[in-house]
Design a protein around this motif. Structure first.
Motif: not given
Length: 338
Positions: A123-145
């Motif tokens: 899942v790639q691109g500027p809005r990929s984090r929004d997509i992942i966060n809409a799906l997962v139980a634990e948000p990924v905002d602080d997940q490092r590269f």
């Protein structure tokens, strides 16, 4: 007349640009070798040019693997899943098994091709984090590269990896049990319209156009080269032992004979063969003298022109030079087109 299969393909263009402007997702599972045992870290440190033993659990590293003459035989990402458990992401798992068999020696390790057990959705691109966060139980905002974490999508256990092969600043990978992949595909299809994202279906977009714009390699681009020639010397573990180190030290002392450079061709409907299509690649000439060969040529949708790489004699080409390739004028550039 030859027609450029990329320039005029609206589907390729739209899927590619979705990744650059909003987000795109696709199923593309690299092959996975699991390496485990008390000597797993030491063994991978030996077969990889970059350090592996100092990886923290949950982190990963891109590295080349070399033969004894320092030629690149694979470029891989190594994940440390637990203290004595690693994943190695490759496209050549069977060749890797043979290489490991040859060099295992007395290392206390076991390794297994676990590719059939896992599917991976990028899942790639500027809005990929929004997509992942809409799906997962634990948000990924602080997940490092280059880090991988356990998570859940609905009731399904997944592993979320922050990484990608597109050059986007934001990109994630969802690893899920192979028999649960349909559920993840359904979830992605459901959520994507909310973020103006779309599924990428064209393999040439996944493997060629997106990575090449970012200056990334496919293993076929690297065959019969060493890391110093292609700019992959950053992070090499010169203070540790690894296969090919002695030969690579000699190359470093003498200086590499070749280098990889970028180029563009503005003329749209061209027919230039790159090494990625098989064969040696088209000759690159300056004043009638061959100075290199085309490693890859694709279409760059962001620049809206043909882009690629040339493996050339060291110092023979500089940014801004004009060269002839199969009768077409090309301009030498940096090796990134974003």
């Amino acid at each position: 007349m030859y027609k450029n299969i990329y320039k005029y393909d609206d589907m390729k263009r739209s899927e590619h640009m979705a990744v650059r402007t909003t987000a795109g997702w696709y199923l593309w599972t690299h092959e996975l070798m699991e390496v485990r045992g008390t000597d797993a870290a030491a063994f991978l440190d030996y077969v990889c040019a970059n350090p592996i033993a100092n990886l923290a659990v949950g982190r990963e590293r891109y590295t080349t693997m070399l033969d004894e003459s320092a030629e690149i035989i694979d470029d891989v990402v190594v994940f440390r899943m637990a203290e004595e458990l690693f994943w190695v992401s490759t496209l050549f798992v069977n060749a890797m098994k043979g290489w490991f068999d040859t060099h295992k020696g007395s290392y206390q390790i076991e390794y297994e091709n676990i590719t059939p057990k896992w599917h991976m959705f990028a899942v790639q691109g500027p809005r990929s984090r929004d997509i992942i966060n809409a799906l997962v139980a634990e948000p990924v905002d602080d997940q490092r590269f280059f880090s991988i974490r356990d998570n859940r999508i609905g009731e399904l256990p997944v592993k979320i990896n922050r990484a990608g092969f597109t050059g986007e600043k934001l990109g994630y990978e969802i690893y899920v049990a192979a028999d649960q992949a349909d559920a993840i595909e359904h979830a992605l299809n459901e959520v994507s319209p909310k973020f103006d994202a779309r599924q990428v279906t064209e393999f040439q977009v996944m493997a060629w156009t997106l990575p090449t714009e970012a200056g990334f390699y496919y293993m076929r681009d690297l065959r019969h080269t060493n890391p110093l020639e292609v700019g992959l010397d950053r992070g090499i573990g010169w203070d540790k032992d690894f296969i090919g180190k002695d030969a690579l030290l000699k190359i470093r002392e003498k200086g590499p004979a070749r280098e990889m450079v970028g180029f563009t061709v503005e003329e749209a409907d061209i027919h230039i063969n790159g090494k990625h299509l098989g064969g040696p690649g088209e000759a690159v000439c300056v004043d009638g003298e061959e100075v290199g060969r085309v490693s890859k040529i694709v279409y760059g949708y962001v620049k809206d022109t043909n882009i690629g790489y040339i493996l050339a004699k060291k110092g023979s080409l500089k940014v801004g030079d004009h060269v002839s390739i199969h009768g077409h004028e090309a301009v030498i550039t940096e090796k990134s087109f974003l």
